[in-house]
Write a protein that holds these residues in place. Structure first.
Motif, mmCIF file in Angstrom:
data_model
loop_
_atom_site.group_PDB
_atom_site.id
_atom_site.type_symbol
_atom_site.label_atom_id
_atom_site.label_comp_id
_atom_site.label_asym_id
_atom_site.label_seq_id
_atom_site.Cartn_x
_atom_site.Cartn_y
_atom_site.Cartn_z
ATOM 1 N N LYS A 205 24.065 -9.007 -0.728
ATOM 2 C CA LYS A 205 24.537 -10.440 -0.600
ATOM 3 C C LYS A 205 24.361 -10.967 0.813
ATOM 4 O O LYS A 205 23.827 -10.235 1.593
ATOM 5 C CB LYS A 205 25.919 -10.465 -0.762
ATOM 6 N N GLU B 59 24.626 -9.538 4.758
ATOM 7 C CA GLU B 59 25.007 -7.982 4.742
ATOM 8 C C GLU B 59 24.132 -7.298 5.679
ATOM 9 O O GLU B 59 23.033 -7.707 6.089
ATOM 10 C CB GLU B 59 24.532 -7.561 3.391
ATOM 11 N N GLN C 42 16.287 -11.207 -0.498
ATOM 12 C CA GLN C 42 17.266 -11.730 0.015
ATOM 13 C C GLN C 42 17.340 -12.124 1.632
ATOM 14 O O GLN C 42 17.563 -11.451 2.237
ATOM 15 C CB GLN C 42 18.445 -10.410 0.137
#
Ligand code: SAM
Length: 337
Positions: free
Chosen positions: A183, A186, A206
């Motif tokens: 996410k 993180e 990400q």
């Protein structure tokens, strides 16, 4: 005798193209040249060209499979024990040669190269994956160059020498599964990062991840990890050379997610992973086992007094006739999440 078009060398390519596009060029025969002329074999008459008749040599039909390519060289018994599956790493293939076929290994390597024109070299597995660095010895059977290659996976590029570092394409789906869970914001710790296939994929998939510490004890893996970070243009992966236990001490309680991809030995590092993961953080635990129950038992016996919950256990790939490579996702101290 076969019908053909006789073309001057300088015009031959244009005419060959035209005959090919019109579907009259005979692909089963070898084009030949003589005294400044090229002779293009035809499968049927065509208007607009002066036609001649010539003898042509038949092209050898290229075998499409390894077994087919070897059926004239190996006996039926030998073919029956031949392992036809192999791993490819870019332009390199690594194949297992049964002991009984060792005297034919170069022929097998050459045949594999012939049926896979995209390959540059074929190596055989000369040992198991062994030692702290998890590396397999290789022996070259055919082709050119060394075992350094470039491999693409999920839009990332990895450079490595497969005789110096661990890498398997068989974890590709697992890497994606882990990367998709990360996410924004993180901090990830990839304790046994190798040349970076988990870390770099996370950074690419990400972009809002805060940072990924990627550690490995093998200096060769560390060098390729640094190169792969550059190749994939990410500034989120921090390469670290050394023992995961020592590195984790410097990042105590920092990680939202820890990746533990060191099957067989993973259990010895559970306290290490627990020390660097935050309360409520996730540990991706990879191991070899015969069943899901064995995986749960292994975790229970090695996690100590920590409060934890196993979220999922899944089979990643077969490893041996009696073992699977498993991935378990463990959450630390679920209560506080
Ligand atoms: C099974 S490989 C996995 C590599 C990588 N995660 C991948 O998917 O390709 C395990 C890696 O852990 C490294 N390793 C072994 N013991 C280690 C230790 N104590 N600390 C850090 N890395 C270690 C090995 O050098 C090897 O590159």
């Amino acid at each position: 005798m076969t019908l053909c078009v006789k073309a001057r060398k300088e015009n031959a390519e244009k005419i060959r193209q035209d005959l090919f596009e019109k579907g009259v060029l005979d692909p089963s025969k070898k084009i030949k040249t003589r005294a400044g002329f090229v002779f293009l074999p035809l499968r049927k008459k065509i208007s607009g060209y002066t036609l001649h008749e010539e003898e042509f040599t038949q092209k050898e039909e290229k075998a499409r499979s390894l077994k087919k390519a070897l059926e004239k060289t190996l006996s039926e018994d030998e073919i029956s024990i031949l392992k036809t599956s192999f791993d490819t790493f870019g332009e390199i293939a690594v194949i297992e040669i049964p002991l009984e076929l060792e005297s034919k290994e170069k022929t097998i390597g050459k045949a594999l190269l012939d049926v896979n024109p995209q390959l540059r070299a074929v190596f055989k597995k000369a040992s198991a994956v062994e030692g702290a660095h998890r590396v397999r010895s290789l022996k070259k059977l055919a082709g050119t160059g060394n075992a350094e290659t470039t491999y693409k996976e999920h839009g990332c590029t990895y450079k490595f020498d497969i005789s110096k570092v661990f890498f398997t394409p068989r974890l590709s789906t697992e890497r994606l599964r882990v990367a998709e869970q990360v996410k924004p914001g993180e901090v990830v710790m990839d304790l046994f990062a190798g040349v970076g296939p988990f870390s770099i994929l996370i950074a690419k998939k990400q972009p809002l991840v805060k940072k990924i510490y990627a550690s490995d004890i093998n200096p060769a893996a560390f060098e390729y990890l640094k190169q792969n970070i550059e190749l994939n243009k990410t500034d989120k992966v921090i390469p670290l050379l050394g023992d995961a236990k020592e590195i984790a001490k410097q990042h105590s309680g920092e990680a939202d997610r820890v990746i533990m991809n060191l099957p067989r030995t993973t259990k010895n590092y559970l306290p290490t992973a627990l020390s660097c993961v935050k309360e409520g953080g996730v540990i991706h635990y990879h191991t070899f086992a015969g069943s899901e129950e064995e995986v749960k038992e292994e975790i229970k016996n090695n996690i100590g007094a920590a409060d934890y919950k196993i979220l999922t256990v899944r089979q990643v790939r077969t490893y041996s006739p009696s073992e699977w490579n498993y991935a378990a996702d463990i959450i630390k101290n679920l209560i506080s999440k």
